[in-house]
Design an enzyme around this catalytic site. Structure first.
Site, PDB file in Angstrom:
ATOM      1  N   SER A 282       0.826  -1.169   0.019  1.00 36.73           N
ATOM      2  CA  SER A 282       0.004   0.018  -0.134  1.00 36.73           C
ATOM      3  C   SER A 282       0.815   1.359   0.145  1.00 36.73           C
ATOM      4  O   SER A 282       0.262   2.582  -0.501  1.00 36.73           O
ATOM      5  CB  SER A 282      -0.732  -0.343   1.273  1.00 36.73           C
ATOM      6  OG  SER A 282      -1.703  -0.513   1.129  1.00 36.73           O
TER       7      SER A 282
ATOM      8  N   ALA B 218      -6.139 -16.049  -4.899  1.00 35.69           N
ATOM      9  CA  ALA B 218      -4.026 -16.215  -4.682  1.00 35.69           C
ATOM     10  C   ALA B 218      -3.551 -15.355  -3.221  1.00 35.69           C
ATOM     11  O   ALA B 218      -2.138 -15.623  -3.062  1.00 35.69           O
ATOM     12  CB  ALA B 218      -3.421 -15.463  -6.083  1.00 35.69           C
TER      13      ALA B 218
ATOM     14  N   TYR C  83     -11.236   1.744   4.681  1.00 33.93           N
ATOM     15  CA  TYR C  83      -9.781   1.334   3.963  1.00 33.93           C
ATOM     16  C   TYR C  83     -10.688   0.675   2.274  1.00 33.93           C
ATOM     17  O   TYR C  83     -11.179  -0.517   3.036  1.00 33.93           O
ATOM     18  CB  TYR C  83      -8.362   1.002   4.663  1.00 33.93           C
ATOM     19  CG  TYR C  83      -7.564   0.590   3.974  1.00 33.93           C
ATOM     20  CD1 TYR C  83      -6.745   1.921   4.021  1.00 33.93           C
ATOM     21  CD2 TYR C  83      -7.307  -0.046   3.079  1.00 33.93           C
ATOM     22  CE1 TYR C  83      -5.251   1.431   3.094  1.00 33.93           C
ATOM     23  CE2 TYR C  83      -6.276  -0.437   2.195  1.00 33.93           C
ATOM     24  CZ  TYR C  83      -5.247   0.941   2.438  1.00 33.93           C
ATOM     25  OH  TYR C  83      -4.160   1.305   1.865  1.00 33.93           O
ATOM     26  N   SER C  84     -10.690   1.099   1.043  1.00 33.91           N
ATOM     27  CA  SER C  84     -10.354   0.315   0.022  1.00 33.91           C
ATOM     28  C   SER C  84      -9.260   0.542  -1.026  1.00 33.91           C
ATOM     29  O   SER C  84      -9.062   0.976  -1.283  1.00 33.91           O
ATOM     30  CB  SER C  84     -12.046   0.584  -0.056  1.00 33.91           C
ATOM     31  OG  SER C  84     -12.511  -0.275  -1.670  1.00 33.91           O
ATOM     32  N   ASN C  85      -8.820  -0.504  -1.575  1.00 40.22           N
ATOM     33  CA  ASN C  85      -7.692  -1.004  -2.401  1.00 40.22           C
ATOM     34  C   ASN C  85      -8.836   0.013  -3.335  1.00 40.22           C
ATOM     35  O   ASN C  85      -8.116   0.465  -4.823  1.00 40.22           O
ATOM     36  CB  ASN C  85      -6.991  -1.741  -2.602  1.00 40.22           C
ATOM     37  CG  ASN C  85      -5.978  -2.608  -1.876  1.00 40.22           C
ATOM     38  OD1 ASN C  85      -5.205  -1.728  -1.508  1.00 40.22           O
ATOM     39  ND2 ASN C  85      -6.853  -3.308  -0.374  1.00 40.22           N
TER      40      ASN C  85
ATOM     41  N   GLY D 255       2.896  -0.712   4.431  1.00 33.69           N
ATOM     42  CA  GLY D 255       2.044  -1.891   3.226  1.00 33.69           C
ATOM     43  C   GLY D 255       2.291  -3.339   3.635  1.00 33.69           C
ATOM     44  O   GLY D 255       3.731  -3.923   4.655  1.00 33.69           O
TER      45      GLY D 255
END
Length: 381
Positions: A90, A154, A193-195, A333
């Site tokens: 991150s 994965a 929090y969101s990628n 991250g």
């Protein structure tokens, strides 16, 4: 992300931040007498929590120190490479936010532009509405959009990793998965929090410039700063140059080597490969005003509470309290066994970055955050 009381692997997040920050700023470590080599002792402390390998580097105007512990590969005596590459997870978000803010400074877009303006029809369905979400909300994690990373096989099990570690994803694939879920809250009404936010930011960079997110990061940040060991790997599953292997246990008692990974599921949100030295140089340049005009740097470092983390968050940067007073900026991250924690003082003069090459629990994350805290607090010689 590890949130107290539950464990998730493969997330590209500020791992365990709320828990470890309190310990870093108030725990007994801050009161210990300084040893002859505090950085090496702190690295050893991180290693003693169970990490396979650890490497840290700190810089100031008159100092650059590094220390390492453990091995680069299980079953060997090979030491951690001094300037080895690793997936920064991150911490990539700070690069993405920097590019967006450069485009804002150039007048090519605005933080108040909506997602719908740049990506018509992409964010819709299940009460998702791109016309109500601004670019600022993407960068600040106040959009409410579902985080898609936990759904990537994965990243979630040894079986999923073995079967799908080379699978490629497009940004459209990722956003499509996110749109199958209702938002966590209406845009601007919360923090989560969101990628997916940064996948969308990367897509908007492409729409604004006509060039890919990777091209813009390379031409605007990596090349101008001479970050020769930093790269945007695209779909390549390998790490170029010297590097340590990474390991993940996926909530079991057995770790496996997870070094090979197609990181396309993290474009814009967590796919960059770098080194501790390059990350320190990037953070020095960023907070030192070399990458953003004052108005845009002020936007980036103006923070608001991030309740699920227990800290404050700006645009692609967390603001983290220092035990010696004040605060620093950074973005820890994680991506499959590579965990990094780094930060820079507000004036850009002191940086510290540490990474480990295996799963770490609260003890590991606490030791990493304590290292960064104490190094940034350290009185200049």
């Amino acid at each position: 992300m590890h949130v107290p009381g539950r464990r998730r692997r493969g997330r590209l997040v500020l791992t365990g931040l709320a828990t470890v920050l309190l310990a870093a700023s108030t725990g007994p470590a801050a009161a210990k007498p300084r040893p002859a080599d505090p950085l090496q002792e702190q690295v050893d402390t991180v290693h003693d929590t169970g990490a396979v390998g650890v490497l840290a580097e700190v810089t100031s105007p008159d100092r650059r120190d590094s220390a390492r512990a453990g091995t680069a590969k299980v079953g060997t005596g090979r030491p951690m490479p001094r300037n080895g590459g690793f997936r920064i997870g991150s911490a990539t978000k700070t690069f993405t936010a920097t590019v967006v803010l450069q485009l804002v400074g150039e007048g090519r877009m605005s933080l108040e532009d909506t997602v719908e303006q740049w990506l018509p029809g992409v964010v819709q369905g299940n009460d998702n509405d791109g016309s109500r979400i601004t670019v600022r909300q993407l960068l600040q994690h106040t959009s409410g959009i579902h985080d898609v990373l936990p759904e990537i096989p994965a990243l979630n099990s040894a079986e999923g990793y073995r079967a799908e570690r080379f699978r490629g994803y497009t940004p459209e694939d990722l956003v499509g998965l996110a749109m199958k879920h209702r938002p966590n809250f209406p845009p601007g009404d919360g923090w989560s929090y969101s990628n997916t936010n940064y996948v969308l930011a990367a897509m908007i960079i492409h729409e604004v410039t006509g060039r890919s997110w990777a091209q813009e990061v390379n031409d605007r940040i990596i090349r101008p700063l001479g970050l020769k060991d930093t790269s945007t790997p695209g779909a390549s599953p390998s790490i170029p140059g010297p590097h340590a292997h990474s390991y993940a246990a996926f909530n079991t008692h057995t770790s496996i080597d997870v070094t090979a990974l197609n990181p396309s599921m993290a474009a814009g949100s967590g796919s960059i490969i770098s080194t501790t030295h390059d990350l320190n140089r990037f953070h020095t340049a960023l907070l030192g005003g070399r990458l953003l005009a004052p108005a845009q740097l002020d936007e980036m470092t103006t923070t608001k509470p991030a309740p699920e983390l227990g800290v404050r968050y700006g645009l692609g940067l967390g603001e983290i309290p220092l035990s010696c007073g004040g605060s620093y900026f950074g973005h820890p991250g994680e991506l499959l066994g590579y965990h990094t924690w780094g930060g820079v003082t507000r004036d850009g003069t002191r940086t510290a970055t540490v990474y480990v090459t295996s799963d770490g629990g609260d003890d590991t994350q606490q030791a990493m955050s304590t290292l960064v805290d104490q190094q940034l607090c350290r009185t200049r010689p």
